[in-house]
Design a protein around this motif. Structure first.
Motif, PDB file in Angstrom:
ATOM      1  N   ALA A 155     -59.654  35.774 -63.436  1.00 49.84           N
ATOM      2  CA  ALA A 155     -58.898  36.627 -62.533  1.00 49.84           C
ATOM      3  C   ALA A 155     -59.444  38.043 -62.642  1.00 49.84           C
ATOM      4  CB  ALA A 155     -57.408  36.601 -62.873  1.00 49.84           C
ATOM      5  N   HIS A 157     -58.268  41.929 -63.030  1.00 48.84           N
ATOM      6  CA  HIS A 157     -57.120  42.742 -63.409  1.00 48.84           C
ATOM      7  C   HIS A 157     -57.469  44.222 -63.478  1.00 48.84           C
ATOM      8  CE1 HIS A 157     -55.189  39.019 -64.180  1.00 48.84           C
ATOM      9  NE2 HIS A 157     -55.662  38.812 -65.397  1.00 48.84           N
ATOM     10  N   ASP A 173     -51.964  42.755 -62.245  1.00 50.99           N
ATOM     11  CA  ASP A 173     -52.630  41.445 -62.216  1.00 50.99           C
ATOM     12  C   ASP A 173     -52.537  40.754 -60.869  1.00 50.99           C
ATOM     13  OD1 ASP A 173     -49.973  40.749 -62.121  1.00 50.99           O
ATOM     14  OD2 ASP A 173     -49.992  39.565 -63.974  1.00 50.99           O
ATOM     15  N   ASP A 174     -52.234  41.506 -59.796  1.00 50.85           N
ATOM     16  CA  ASP A 174     -52.057  40.881 -58.478  1.00 50.85           C
ATOM     17  C   ASP A 174     -53.063  41.414 -57.459  1.00 50.85           C
ATOM     18  OD1 ASP A 174     -50.943  43.399 -58.421  1.00 50.85           O
ATOM     19  OD2 ASP A 174     -49.191  42.825 -57.217  1.00 50.85           O
ATOM     20  N   ASP A 194     -58.193  47.754 -53.261  1.00 49.61           N
ATOM     21  CA  ASP A 194     -58.514  46.327 -53.342  1.00 49.61           C
ATOM     22  C   ASP A 194     -59.558  46.043 -52.272  1.00 49.61           C
ATOM     23  OD1 ASP A 194     -58.622  43.536 -53.471  1.00 49.61           O
ATOM     24  OD2 ASP A 194     -56.468  43.355 -53.885  1.00 49.61           O
TER      25      ASP A 194
END
Length: 304
Positions: A155, A157, A173-174, A194
Motif C-alpha cells: 500500500a 501511505h 493510509d487512504d 494524490d
C-alpha cells in the motif's frame, strides 16, 4: 513562450505577480527535475534530476550550476530542517536520509513494520522536528526512476518520524499515490496531493486537506482542490496560506478556500517548486528538463 506568462482568474492574484519580472529559464538539460530545496545561508538551490540519478546545485549569486551529488540514489523530494540540513527522499535506496553538516548521511527511514518502504517521494519537517513523508510506488514501478520491484508493504501511505526516538508511524493510509505535502503556516493543517491518476483515469488528481491535532494526529481529509490540468505534484504555501502548486501547464495559485485564482504558465510540465531568495519572494520551478525562476510580490513560508 509569447505573451504574458500569467493567467488571472481572481483580482487578488494581480497583487501577487510582478508583470515586469519575467519567468527566467535558469538551467536546462535534465530529464525530470524534482524536489527543489533552497538554502538561505548559502543562497543556493538543490534539486533532483531523477532519471539521471543526480542532484544539482544552482548558485543564486552567480547563476552557476554544478553537480551536487552523483549518484544520488535516484533522489526525489528534498527539504531542509531547522538546523539547515538537507533531508532527501531516495527512490533507489527506498529511504529518507539526512545530510549532516559534515557531509555524513544519516538514514531517517527505510522500513516500516519490518518491510522496506516503496519509494519515498516528498518530505517536510515540522517545527517540532518530526519528519513527514509520502511513499508512493513511482520508484519501484520501473527502472527509469529507481528499480522495478514489488511493494513489500502492499500500500502507499503517509508517514511521520518521531524526532525523539525515530519511531515511524502511519498518519494517513487512504491514498492511491500520495505525493506532495506541505503544512499551513501555523501547522494546523496538512495538505497532501494524490496523483493516483497516473495509474488509472478513475483515480484521484487532487489535493486533500487534513486538520493536525496537538498530538500530531490527522483528521478530516476532504478534497481541497481538483487539478484542471494534469496532476498536482509538489507544492508550497505562502505566508497568507495560499497554495502554489505544480500542474501540467505551469504553476497554479490556489486561495485558502480552494479556489484557483491564477496561473504562471510554463512551457513544460511542472513537477515541483519552492520559494527562495533573501525574502522568499522568488519562486523556483522544476519544469521537466529545466529550472525556472520568477520574482513575485509575495513571500513563501519556510520549507521546513
Amino acid at each position: 513562450m509569447s505573451g504574458s506568462p500569467y493567467e488571472v482568474f481572481d483580482e487578488s492574484f494581480r497583487k501577487l505577480i510582478n508583470h515586469t519580472a519575467h519567468v527566467q529559464k535558469l538551467h536546462t538539460g535534465c530529464r525530470w527535475t524534482e524536489g527543489p530545496a533552497y538554502f538561505p545561508a548559502g543562497r543556493y538551490l538543490i534539486w533532483s534530476d531523477i532519471p539521471n540519478n543526480r542532484m544539482l546545485r544552482y548558485d543564486e549569486c552567480n547563476d552557476a550550476v554544478s553537480i551536487f551529488r552523483n549518484p544520488s540514489y535516484y533522489s526525489n523530494g528534498n527539504t531542509i530542517d531547522r538546523q539547515g540540513r538537507l533531508v532527501t527522499c531516495e527512490h533507489g535506496s527506498r529511504r529518507v536520509t539526512r545530510t549532516e553538516i559534515n557531509g555524513k548521511i544519516t538514514v531517517i527511514a527505510d522500513h516500516y513494520d519490518g518491510r522496506r518502504l516503496n519509494s519515498p517521494n516528498d518530505v517536510v519537517v515540522k517545527s517540532d522536528g518530526s519528519i513527514w513523508f509520502t511513499d508512493p510506488t513511482y520508484g519501484i514501478d520501473s527502472d527509469y526512476e529507481g528499480g522495478r520491484s514489488e511493494s513489500e508493504i502492499g500500500a502507499c501511505h503517509v508517514y511521520r518520524v518521531n524526532p525523539a526516538n525515530g519511531q515511524i508511524s502511519v498518519v494517513a493510509d487512504d491514498f492511491i499515490q500520495p505525493n506532495g505535502l506541505a503544512f499551513s503556516p501555523d501547522e494546523t493543517k496538512l495538505y497532501i496531493s494524490d496523483t493516483g491518476r497516473t495509474h488509472s483515469n478513475s483515480n484521484p488528481a487532487h489535493i486533500r486537506v487534513f486538520n493536525v491535532t496537538d498530538d500530531n494526529k490527522l483528521s478530516g481529509g476532504e478534497v481541497f482542490s481538483e487539478c484542471s490540468s494534469g496532476l498536482f505534484d509538489g507544492f508550497r504555501l505562502d505566508e497568507a496560506g495560499r497554495l502554489w502548486s505544480s500542474a501540467y501547464d505551469g504553476v497554479h495559485c490556489i486561495n485558502s478556500d480552494g479556489r484557483l485564482i491564477g496561473k504562471i504558465l510554463i512551457p513544460e510540465i511542472v513537477a515541483n517548486l519552492c520559494f527562495g531568495g533573501l525574502h522568499r519572494n522568488r519562486l523556483y520551478i522544476c519544469g521537466t528538463t529545466s529550472i525556472y525562476g520568477v520574482y513575485l510580490f509575495d513571500n513563501g513560508t519556510p520549507t521546513f
